[in-house]
Enzyme design. Sequence first.
Site, PDB file in Angstrom:
ATOM      1  N   GLY A   1      11.075  -8.944   0.779  1.00  0.00           N
ATOM      2  CA  GLY A   1       9.647  -9.708   0.469  1.00  0.00           C
ATOM      3  C   GLY A   1       9.505  -9.213  -0.944  1.00  0.00           C
ATOM      4  O   GLY A   1      10.170  -9.066  -1.892  1.00  0.00           O
ATOM      5  N   SER A   2       8.035  -9.222  -1.415  1.00  0.00           N
ATOM      6  CA  SER A   2       7.610  -9.451  -2.714  1.00  0.00           C
ATOM      7  C   SER A   2       7.734  -8.068  -3.297  1.00  0.00           C
ATOM      8  O   SER A   2       7.627  -7.081  -2.774  1.00  0.00           O
ATOM      9  CB  SER A   2       6.308  -9.937  -2.873  1.00  0.00           C
ATOM     10  OG  SER A   2       5.470  -9.217  -2.293  1.00  0.00           O
ATOM     11  N   THR A   3       7.886  -7.999  -4.614  1.00  0.00           N
ATOM     12  CA  THR A   3       8.108  -6.748  -5.413  1.00  0.00           C
ATOM     13  C   THR A   3       6.851  -5.776  -5.290  1.00  0.00           C
ATOM     14  O   THR A   3       7.032  -4.542  -5.070  1.00  0.00           O
ATOM     15  CB  THR A   3       8.562  -6.907  -6.766  1.00  0.00           C
ATOM     16  OG1 THR A   3       9.882  -7.489  -6.823  1.00  0.00           O
ATOM     17  CG2 THR A   3       8.708  -5.820  -7.566  1.00  0.00           C
TER      18      THR A   3
ATOM     19  N   GLY B   1       6.895  -4.279  -1.856  1.00  0.00           N
ATOM     20  CA  GLY B   1       7.859  -3.304  -1.933  1.00  0.00           C
ATOM     21  C   GLY B   1       7.334  -1.836  -2.419  1.00  0.00           C
ATOM     22  O   GLY B   1       7.846  -1.040  -1.872  1.00  0.00           O
TER      23      GLY B   1
ATOM     24  N   GLU C   1       7.852 -14.876 -11.063  1.00  0.00           N
ATOM     25  CA  GLU C   1       8.660 -15.478  -9.750  1.00  0.00           C
ATOM     26  C   GLU C   1       7.658 -16.650  -9.248  1.00  0.00           C
ATOM     27  O   GLU C   1       6.658 -16.185  -8.897  1.00  0.00           O
ATOM     28  CB  GLU C   1       9.080 -14.579  -8.907  1.00  0.00           C
ATOM     29  CG  GLU C   1       9.741 -15.076  -7.811  1.00  0.00           C
ATOM     30  CD  GLU C   1      10.265 -14.044  -6.653  1.00  0.00           C
ATOM     31  OE1 GLU C   1       9.448 -13.361  -6.102  1.00  0.00           O
ATOM     32  OE2 GLU C   1      11.534 -14.124  -6.429  1.00  0.00           O
TER      33      GLU C   1
ATOM     34  N   CYS D   1      14.790 -15.957  -2.657  1.00  0.00           N
ATOM     35  CA  CYS D   1      14.752 -14.654  -3.867  1.00  0.00           C
ATOM     36  C   CYS D   1      15.815 -14.802  -4.812  1.00  0.00           C
ATOM     37  O   CYS D   1      15.288 -14.232  -5.859  1.00  0.00           O
ATOM     38  CB  CYS D   1      14.930 -13.367  -2.980  1.00  0.00           C
ATOM     39  SG  CYS D   1      16.471 -13.297  -1.820  1.00  0.00           S
TER      40      CYS D   1
ATOM     41  N   GLU E   1      14.625  -5.373  -0.302  1.00  0.00           N
ATOM     42  CA  GLU E   1      15.331  -6.517  -0.964  1.00  0.00           C
ATOM     43  C   GLU E   1      13.962  -7.466  -1.329  1.00  0.00           C
ATOM     44  O   GLU E   1      13.317  -7.682  -0.796  1.00  0.00           O
ATOM     45  CB  GLU E   1      16.011  -7.302   0.078  1.00  0.00           C
ATOM     46  CG  GLU E   1      16.995  -6.755   0.655  1.00  0.00           C
ATOM     47  CD  GLU E   1      18.182  -6.757   0.052  1.00  0.00           C
ATOM     48  OE1 GLU E   1      18.446  -7.385  -1.195  1.00  0.00           O
ATOM     49  OE2 GLU E   1      19.149  -6.296   0.175  1.00  0.00           O
TER      50      GLU E   1
ATOM     51  N   LYS F   1       9.125  -6.632  12.278  1.00  0.00           N
ATOM     52  CA  LYS F   1       7.672  -7.431  11.991  1.00  0.00           C
ATOM     53  C   LYS F   1       8.148  -8.796  11.470  1.00  0.00           C
ATOM     54  O   LYS F   1       8.421  -8.705  10.142  1.00  0.00           O
ATOM     55  CB  LYS F   1       6.787  -6.718  11.286  1.00  0.00           C
ATOM     56  CG  LYS F   1       5.660  -7.398  11.485  1.00  0.00           C
ATOM     57  CD  LYS F   1       4.403  -7.313  10.352  1.00  0.00           C
ATOM     58  CE  LYS F   1       4.577  -7.939   8.989  1.00  0.00           C
ATOM     59  NZ  LYS F   1       4.338  -9.570   9.234  1.00  0.00           N
TER      60      LYS F   1
HETATM   61  P1  NAP Z   1       5.025 -10.609   0.950  1.00  0.00           P
HETATM   62  O1  NAP Z   1       3.668 -10.606   1.104  1.00  0.00           O
HETATM   63  O2  NAP Z   1       5.772  -9.262   0.294  1.00  0.00           O
HETATM   64  O3  NAP Z   1       5.625 -10.577   2.543  1.00  0.00           O
HETATM   65  C1  NAP Z   1       6.824 -10.117   3.161  1.00  0.00           C
HETATM   66  C2  NAP Z   1       6.566  -9.534   4.431  1.00  0.00           C
HETATM   67  O4  NAP Z   1       5.793  -8.230   4.146  1.00  0.00           O
HETATM   68  C3  NAP Z   1       5.705 -10.178   5.640  1.00  0.00           C
HETATM   69  O5  NAP Z   1       6.339  -9.962   6.635  1.00  0.00           O
HETATM   70  C4  NAP Z   1       4.364  -9.667   5.321  1.00  0.00           C
HETATM   71  O6  NAP Z   1       3.281  -9.949   6.528  1.00  0.00           O
HETATM   72  C5  NAP Z   1       4.720  -8.263   5.213  1.00  0.00           C
HETATM   73  N1  NAP Z   1       3.714  -7.571   4.347  1.00  0.00           N
HETATM   74  C6  NAP Z   1       2.774  -8.027   3.480  1.00  0.00           C
HETATM   75  N2  NAP Z   1       1.800  -7.087   3.062  1.00  0.00           N
HETATM   76  C7  NAP Z   1       2.412  -5.821   3.627  1.00  0.00           C
HETATM   77  C8  NAP Z   1       1.877  -4.188   3.584  1.00  0.00           C
HETATM   78  N3  NAP Z   1       0.886  -4.133   2.765  1.00  0.00           N
HETATM   79  N4  NAP Z   1       2.649  -3.720   4.490  1.00  0.00           N
HETATM   80  C9  NAP Z   1       3.551  -4.048   5.025  1.00  0.00           C
HETATM   81  N5  NAP Z   1       3.920  -5.465   5.053  1.00  0.00           N
HETATM   82  C10 NAP Z   1       3.485  -6.043   4.470  1.00  0.00           C
HETATM   83  O7  NAP Z   1       6.002 -11.767   0.435  1.00  0.00           O
HETATM   84  P2  NAP Z   1       5.470 -13.284   0.615  1.00  0.00           P
HETATM   85  O8  NAP Z   1       4.374 -13.650  -0.506  1.00  0.00           O
HETATM   86  O9  NAP Z   1       5.242 -13.680   1.877  1.00  0.00           O
HETATM   87  O10 NAP Z   1       6.800 -14.080   0.041  1.00  0.00           O
HETATM   88  C11 NAP Z   1       7.256 -14.361  -1.218  1.00  0.00           C
HETATM   89  C12 NAP Z   1       7.846 -13.455  -1.827  1.00  0.00           C
HETATM   90  O11 NAP Z   1       8.781 -12.450  -1.212  1.00  0.00           O
HETATM   91  C13 NAP Z   1       8.569 -13.500  -2.947  1.00  0.00           C
HETATM   92  O12 NAP Z   1       7.918 -12.957  -4.109  1.00  0.00           O
HETATM   93  C14 NAP Z   1       9.996 -13.341  -3.044  1.00  0.00           C
HETATM   94  O13 NAP Z   1      10.421 -12.654  -4.234  1.00  0.00           O
HETATM   95  C15 NAP Z   1      10.126 -12.372  -1.933  1.00  0.00           C
HETATM   96  N6  NAP Z   1      11.297 -12.281  -1.022  1.00  0.00           N
HETATM   97  C16 NAP Z   1      12.447 -11.687  -1.426  1.00  0.00           C
HETATM   98  C17 NAP Z   1      13.485 -11.577  -0.709  1.00  0.00           C
HETATM   99  C18 NAP Z   1      14.572 -10.808  -0.966  1.00  0.00           C
HETATM  100  O14 NAP Z   1      15.831 -10.868  -0.074  1.00  0.00           O
HETATM  101  N7  NAP Z   1      14.915 -10.206  -1.997  1.00  0.00           N
HETATM  102  C19 NAP Z   1      13.446 -12.516   0.318  1.00  0.00           C
HETATM  103  C20 NAP Z   1      12.108 -13.433   0.806  1.00  0.00           C
HETATM  104  C21 NAP Z   1      11.477 -13.234  -0.146  1.00  0.00           C
HETATM  105  P3  NAP Z   1       2.528 -11.185   6.304  1.00  0.00           P
HETATM  106  O15 NAP Z   1       3.377 -12.242   6.115  1.00  0.00           O
HETATM  107  O16 NAP Z   1       2.014 -11.158   7.957  1.00  0.00           O
HETATM  108  O17 NAP Z   1       1.595 -11.026   5.628  1.00  0.00           O
END
Ligand code: NAP
Length: 433
Positions: free
Chosen positions: A180-182, A185, A337, A236, A202, A127
């Site tokens: 994605g976000s902690t 996660g 962050e 990240c 991650e 996804k």
């Molecule tokens: P996010 O909300 O955690 O989104 C990441 C992914 O998870 C997206 O595909 C999102 O879908 C999906 N998602 C959201 N809510 C979900 C749920 N309840 N169940 C399952 N999947 C779900 O992160 P973001 O706010 O878009 O991105 C920024 C954050 O990601 C930052 O805090 C950053 O630290 C983290 N990040 C970490 C890394 C790493 O390698 N460690 C890399 C990139 C980003 P949708 O986008 O369709 O909502």
Amino acid sequence: MAAARAAFDRWAATKPSQRTILLFKIAELIDKHAEELALLETLDNGKAIFESKNVDIPGAAEVFRYYAGWSTKIYGETNPSSEDFFNYTLREPVGVCGQIIPWNFPLLMASWKIAPALACGNTVVLKPAEQTPLTALFLGKLLLEAGVPKGVVNILPGYGETAGAAIAPHMGIDKVAFTGSTSVGKEILKASAGNLKRVSLELGGKSPNIVFRDADLDAATVGAMLGIFFNQGQVCCAGSRLFVEEKVYDEFTDKVGKFAGGLKIGPGTDPETKIGPLVSKEQHERVSRYLEIGKKEGAKVKAGGDVANDGDLKKGYFVKPTVFTGVKNSMQIAQEEIFGPVVSAIPFKDEKDAVLQGNDTLYGLAAGVWTRDVSKAHRVARAIKAGTVWINCYNLTDPASPFGGFKQSGWGYENGQDGIEGYLKTKTVMVQL
Ligand code: NAP
Ligand code: MG
């Protein structure tokens, strides 16, 4: 999911060298369509085309090329046993893998997830983030063109709350791999309990980039800037806490401020652009909010400090590359962050103090060390609690080197042999002779 399940047995039984051929072919197809993919990535995410062309797309091809070699190098072991037994292990694919990725490096993250999964014989439901599904869909087309059988990889665009949230609790999925976000996660981890599926995460970071006074300060300036402004800081492992040894703090932050002020802000499609727009209105608001928080907390603006909205920039979600000085590690801007082009420069006294402050965070994804003293560099690399430490460089990854987080930055690894381990299970076979 049903398609991935149906395809699993046959795919898992493919000859390893056949999977090697397919993975190489995918890498070739990515190279062949590099221009198109780079443009698509920039249009979708906003990132500078200079970065899409030089980092995202070639990086994606490279990871398929790296894992192509692994398919034929997955060995079990014969285990020491008493003489009336012959014991050995088999390495088997985990099964159907649900993979959820963010919007910051859409094709690269898709490739980090899909390549090792396929090398080991797993099938995939991936996804992409709702903001950036295009290159993942394009990749799906290339996989079919390369000859990956239907059902082996399923690209499923959709929202996190629906498509994403359906993955972790699904009883028919054997592993979930999330970037994605902690906070999300942690939700994924809880939701995975139903069938005790494997989980790899991650997550976020607040990585320290530590500059000692004996460093090559010109190189460290470029490194510190690349560390935070690459991909508009939506990285990240961004070096968002810039620790600078007290004695060179003013000199170094002057250099960094000047550098940040000179970076060209513009549309991602302009080849001259160094700082493109942020990915979305939501992200633009989030970063703007942190700029205000920083000022309220008493940090000084050395460069930027505001959204960029002169002339045509009004039309996009631009933020000026920002350097805050006079920051204390306890401030909100140093602990949370931001995920934008905002760096907090924090002074430190000596090596011990740098390590103490550097480790004073919930996260542990990465760190940087800038010094000409070899011993000090390695001492600090050992003392820092993070999954990756860069010495005299920053923000580099390599398909052969494992990448993963300590503390609340995650579980498990991607890339390298560790990345393979995450997609395999081990079976013991005991034979009485
Ligand atoms: P996010 O909300 O955690 O989104 C990441 C992914 O998870 C997206 O595909 C999102 O879908 C999906 N998602 C959201 N809510 C979900 C749920 N309840 N169940 C399952 N999947 C779900 O992160 P973001 O706010 O878009 O991105 C920024 C954050 O990601 C930052 O805090 C950053 O630290 C983290 N990040 C970490 C890394 C790493 O390698 N460690 C890399 C990139 C980003 P949708 O986008 O369709 O909502
Ligand atoms: Mg989201």
